[in-house]
Motif scaffolding. Sequence first.
Motif, PDB file in Angstrom:
ATOM      1  N   SER A   1       0.816  -1.214   0.000  1.00  0.00           N
ATOM      2  CA  SER A   1       0.000   0.000   0.000  1.00  0.00           C
ATOM      3  C   SER A   1       0.849   1.262   0.000  1.00  0.00           C
ATOM      4  O   SER A   1       0.331   2.346  -0.248  1.00  0.00           O
ATOM      5  N   ARG A   2       2.123   1.135   0.256  1.00  0.00           N
ATOM      6  CA  ARG A   2       3.000   2.309   0.329  1.00  0.00           C
ATOM      7  C   ARG A   2       3.759   2.542  -0.979  1.00  0.00           C
ATOM      8  O   ARG A   2       3.702   3.604  -1.555  1.00  0.00           O
TER       9      ARG A   2
ATOM     10  N   HIS B   1      -4.444  -3.356   4.723  1.00  0.00           N
ATOM     11  CA  HIS B   1      -3.358  -2.745   3.966  1.00  0.00           C
ATOM     12  C   HIS B   1      -2.123  -3.589   4.202  1.00  0.00           C
ATOM     13  O   HIS B   1      -1.799  -3.912   5.346  1.00  0.00           O
TER      14      HIS B   1
END
Length: 65
Positions: free
Chosen positions: A19-20, A42
């Motif tokens: 998710s990053r 996430h």
Amino acid sequence: MDEQTHHPGQPGAENVVCSRCGAVAEGTPPTWTCSVENGRRHYFCEECARANIRAIEGRLDSSWW
């Protein structure tokens, strides 16, 4: 807690995206971190999790870090 945890039908059958940074892995690697924020899961790759471990342990939402 009345929420049920939903698991994929076959473990490792789908790709997981960080998710990053957007890194993609087949299945769920054991070194990745999973965080539930606002009822959504996430996943964070090992590099992103290591870089933000204090924020993760402090239970800050990923939008803060």
